[in-house]
Enzyme design. Sequence first.
Site, mmCIF file in Angstrom:
data_model
loop_
_atom_site.group_PDB
_atom_site.id
_atom_site.type_symbol
_atom_site.label_atom_id
_atom_site.label_comp_id
_atom_site.label_asym_id
_atom_site.label_seq_id
_atom_site.Cartn_x
_atom_site.Cartn_y
_atom_site.Cartn_z
ATOM 1 C CE1 TYR A 1 -4.689 -10.887 21.900
ATOM 2 C CE2 TYR A 1 -2.821 -12.116 21.387
ATOM 3 C CZ TYR A 1 -3.990 -12.126 21.380
ATOM 4 O OH TYR A 1 -4.647 -13.051 21.074
ATOM 5 N N GLY B 1 -1.514 -12.306 17.278
ATOM 6 C CA GLY B 1 -1.428 -13.583 17.470
ATOM 7 C C GLY B 1 -0.185 -14.075 16.886
ATOM 8 C CE1 TYR C 1 -9.158 2.882 8.314
ATOM 9 C CE2 TYR C 1 -9.385 5.162 9.265
ATOM 10 C CZ TYR C 1 -8.740 4.150 8.829
ATOM 11 O OH TYR C 1 -7.303 4.558 8.753
ATOM 12 C CE LYS D 1 -0.082 -15.589 23.894
ATOM 13 N NZ LYS D 1 -0.555 -16.731 23.241
ATOM 14 C CG ASP E 1 -1.328 -5.288 0.186
ATOM 15 O OD1 ASP E 1 -2.445 -5.399 -0.203
ATOM 16 O OD2 ASP E 1 -0.876 -4.083 0.552
ATOM 17 N N GLY F 1 0.818 -1.155 -0.147
ATOM 18 C CA GLY F 1 -0.130 0.076 0.090
ATOM 19 C C GLY F 1 0.804 1.107 -0.122
ATOM 20 C CE1 TYR G 1 3.485 -22.508 9.456
ATOM 21 C CE2 TYR G 1 4.220 -21.955 7.267
ATOM 22 C CZ TYR G 1 4.558 -22.547 8.536
ATOM 23 O OH TYR G 1 5.578 -23.383 8.767
#
Length: 313
Positions: free
Chosen positions: A159, A102, A145, A105, A31, A10, A62
């Site tokens: 988190y 995630g 948004y 982490k 992206d 972007g 992944y």
Amino acid sequence: MRVLITGGAGFLGSHLCERFLAEGHTVVAMDNLITGSTDNIAHLIGNERFSFIKHNVSNYIYLDGPVDAVLHFASPASPNDYLEHPIHTLKVGSLGTLNTIGLAKAKGARYLLASTSEVYGDPQVNPQPESYWGHVNPIGPRGVYDEAKRFAEAMTMAYQRYHGVETRIVRIFNTYGPRMRLNDGRVVPNFIKQALLGEPLTVYMGGQQTRSFQYCSDLVEGVYRLLFSDERLPVNIGNPNEMTIVDFAREVIRISGSSSEIHYVEPTDERITDDPKVRRPDISKARRVLGWEPVVGLEAGLRKTLDYFRGRV
Ligand code: UDP
């Protein structure tokens, strides 16, 4: 460092990829190309420290190997785009944030969320300091948004507090420069395109609403400093040079040397529903904790942007 940049194809993502590569890091850009384009990163292909993965981060991510930092910049960002892709916009701010944080982490990576001045909504406080909670209509067209980004901030803080992830949040104010899409509908590409074509500049709603425009290299510098800082709460990054939209139109005409006129138009669609009447960042915190402030003035930034658009209109 090995850095994952979502939205890497972007406008802002591609400038960030360049900066991290220039600093010697390895960059993986991700992206789904809904609003991004491989044209923005074509010049980076061939750099052995750069790779691109076409993937929608609202789905499980992944990624093999170590990751030291994740910068979540994927999202439609123009009011036109999020009106056209409301569900994608909600998903990338919510599910996309969940998946990217995630991943951070799992990899023990530092996480930086691209948030927005839209978390302040149509603000009743001007300028907006980070301590302002905002004035957002959750069910208006911009809600997809604004609320997704507010959720993303809440997720990021959770988190940090609950899982101990090292997180950073940048609240980005209106930013412009090369690689904005000519037809993304935002005021900067609209006015530049109109000025270069000698067409009337379309000023909405009388043009007395204000914005404060920041050149993209200033944003990149602020983000880079924030990632490596110790600041765990949101930081505004924007240019405090506030002006009315009609004054901005006059500046675009003057700097481009265009003979275009200004036309006042009243869009009848949802584009201007809940359009903020004022917007200006309070950047005292960025000055204090990052030693950062914008250095590119409007004229210099617009000249570089005009050069980019000249070859494309
Ligand atoms: N705007 C305008 N003419 C245009 C496009 C936008 O007057 O052709 C106005 C719009 O109503 C808003 C401001 O310019 O008040 C900035 O709009 P933009 O879409 O760039 O992003 P926003 O800051 O609202 O997210």
